[in-house]
Design a protein around this motif. Structure first.
Motif, PDB file in Angstrom:
ATOM      1  N   ARG A 111       0.829  -1.212   0.000  1.00  0.00           N
ATOM      2  CA  ARG A 111       0.000   0.000   0.000  1.00  0.00           C
ATOM      3  C   ARG A 111       0.859   1.257   0.000  1.00  0.00           C
ATOM      4  O   ARG A 111       0.530   2.248  -0.675  1.00  0.00           O
ATOM      5  CB  ARG A 111      -0.906  -0.016   1.228  1.00  0.00           C
ATOM      6  N   ARG A 112       1.966   1.251   0.738  1.00  0.00           N
ATOM      7  CA  ARG A 112       2.807   2.441   0.809  1.00  0.00           C
ATOM      8  C   ARG A 112       3.552   2.698  -0.487  1.00  0.00           C
ATOM      9  O   ARG A 112       3.809   3.849  -0.842  1.00  0.00           O
ATOM     10  CB  ARG A 112       3.819   2.292   1.957  1.00  0.00           C
ATOM     11  N   GLU A 113       3.912   1.652  -1.196  1.00  0.00           N
ATOM     12  CA  GLU A 113       4.675   1.812  -2.435  1.00  0.00           C
ATOM     13  C   GLU A 113       3.804   1.730  -3.684  1.00  0.00           C
ATOM     14  O   GLU A 113       4.316   1.562  -4.790  1.00  0.00           O
ATOM     15  CB  GLU A 113       5.769   0.754  -2.487  1.00  0.00           C
ATOM     16  N   ASN A 114       2.470   1.802  -3.493  1.00  0.00           N
ATOM     17  CA  ASN A 114       1.518   1.805  -4.621  1.00  0.00           C
ATOM     18  C   ASN A 114       1.682   0.579  -5.510  1.00  0.00           C
ATOM     19  O   ASN A 114       1.685   0.662  -6.748  1.00  0.00           O
ATOM     20  CB  ASN A 114       1.671   3.085  -5.448  1.00  0.00           C
ATOM     21  N   LEU A 115       1.811  -0.570  -4.874  1.00  0.00           N
ATOM     22  CA  LEU A 115       1.930  -1.839  -5.593  1.00  0.00           C
ATOM     23  C   LEU A 115       0.636  -2.620  -5.447  1.00  0.00           C
ATOM     24  O   LEU A 115      -0.100  -2.456  -4.464  1.00  0.00           O
ATOM     25  CB  LEU A 115       3.084  -2.668  -5.028  1.00  0.00           C
TER      26      LEU A 115
END
Length: 449
Positions: A111-115
């Motif tokens: 979620r933090r790295e937009n994956l």
């Protein structure tokens, strides 16, 4: 040298400035950012795992203590944060499984790295490696702490201090929030929990403009100093002025440990350095003109080469199309032959299958007939056996009847013989007695004569 004891893990400013991360060429700003990032991970993962606040606070304190002895270049932030939370859940008697911690950190990273959030297979090699790394880092934390993991939080002092100072109730929640935010800084390894609690109360009172007694000073009643309270307020103000912490891969020992495969690939790619296109300003005008002309020539040559390559590709594509059009008959004939062979093979296989089915049916019928015959035979044998059993039982009954009759006869004969014997003995006695009486009479008669 840093010595660890119960409630005695406190460092000076000089020791923090000469931290192991600083020796590995990590500046103060990067270290502060990574500390805040790791504490954010612990706080967020604790909320997702539905852990109490005491577990998250203990995990953040262990996280700061570990990086006071080890460098960010040797141990990655993510795995240390996960291991700190896992160890804190055991210390605060709210344990969670390693599987749950790994899955939560995996989703958080995606979620933090937009994956895209992918399912983590629990039976894969990746999961086993993550679990082994989690337990290994936990052992490193325990080793560096000397297995002394006692933590004292400022939260337990806040309510007592506010009740003693008779502050309004809204000040309590603000002070509690500031105490939670103070765990993202190094205040937990610099000051005692009483000093941090006083600083938090003072900052909350200043925000709500609530006066506190100063004559005598209120902080002296709680074993604190004004300099420590001011430093706590300054650190909190600096924390709120910083932007949101982002992850930076500074782990030098091999590839940094990551929870998602795509983030690891993106971090492992080398960063391309940009080459300045414009010439330096100190050069002469002639040099700049020649460089511009050379650049123009290079661009024109590159364009011509690209045009030639495109034309060659078009010619090759046309030739391939013509060849494919000129030879359709061979391909059709081959396809027809393939279809025919396939159809013939199918018919042959279908006929063989039907024959096999008929054979199997005949075999099944023969088996059924044999089974029926065997059943009839068994039934006949059973009837013969029953007849033999009946005959033997009848013979046994007859023999028993004969035996009973013979016994009765013997009893009757024995009774008659005993009666006859009794009568004969009586007769003998009577005769003997009569004979003796006669002889006595005779003797008496002779005597009188």
């Amino acid at each position: 040298m840093i010595y660890t004891a119960i409630d005695n893990f406190y460092l000076t400013d000089e020791q923090l400035k000469n931290s192991p991360s600083r020796k590995d060429d990590i500046d103060e700003a990067t270290e502060t950012t990574l500390r805040i990032y790791g504490c954010d991970l612990i706080q967020e993962s604790g909320i997702l795992l539905k852990l109490p606040q005491a577990v998250m606070a203990t995990g953040q304190v262990l996280f700061h203590r570990f990086y006071c002895k080890k460098s960010f270049a040797r141990f990655d932030v993510k795995i240390v944060a996960a291991s700190s939370l896992w160890l804190a859940s055991k210390l605060e008697e709210s344990p969670r499984r390693a599987r749950q911690v790994i899955i939560v950190f995996h989703k958080m990273e995606c979620r933090r790295e937009n994956l895209p959030i992918e399912h983590l297979d629990l039976y894969s090699k990746k999961f086993s490696d993550l679990k082994a790394e989690l337990s290994r880092t936990e052992r490193h934390i325990l080793k560096e702490m000397g297995f002394v993991c006692h933590v004292e939080h400022p939260h337990k002092f806040i309510s007592n201090y506010l009740a003693t100072l008779e502050t309004p109730p809204e000040l309590r929640q603000e002070a509690w929030n500031l105490a939670n935010d103070s765990l993202r800084t190094t205040l937990c390894v610099r000051f005692k929990s009483e000093v941090v609690a006083c600083g938090v109360v003072y900052a909350a009172a200043r925000r709500f403009q609530v006066p506190l007694p100063e004559n005598p000073p209120w902080w002296k009643a709680f074993d604190a100093e004004k300099s420590g309270i001011d430093e706590v307020c300054r650190v909190l103000a600096h924390l709120y002025s910083l932007p949101k912490a982002q992850y930076s891969p500074v782990c030098k020992d091999g590839k940094p440990f990551t929870f998602s495969t795509k983030s690891a690939d993106s971090q492992s790619q080398p960063i391309s350095k940009e080459v300045p296109l414009s010439p330096p300003a100190n050069n002469n005008a002639n040099v700049s003109n020649t460089t511009i002309e050379a650049a123009d020539l290079e661009t024109e040559g590159a364009k011509e080469a690209k045009i030639k390559i495109a034309l060659d590709k078009l010619k090759e594509s046309k030739q391939s199309d013509d060849e494919s059009k000129s030879m359709p008959t061979e391909g059709d004939a081959r396809e027809e032959a393939k279809h025919k062979s396939k159809s013939e093979h199918r018919t042959e296989s279908g006929g063989e299958k039907s024959k096999e089915r008929d054979r199997e049916r005949e075999r099944d019928r023969e088996r059924d007939r044999e089974r029926a015959k065997a059943r009839d035979r068994d039934r006949g044998r059973d009837s013969d056996r029953e007849r033999e059993r009946d005959e033997t039982e009848r013979d046994r009954d007859k023999v028993k009847d004969r035996g009973h009759r013979s016994k009765d006869r013997t009893k009757d004969s024995g009774g008659h013989s005993e009666k006859s014997r009794h009568h004969s003995s009586r007769d003998r006695d009577y005769r003997g007695s009569s004979y003796s009486s006669r002889e006595k009479d005779r003797h008496r008669h002779h005597s009188y004569a």
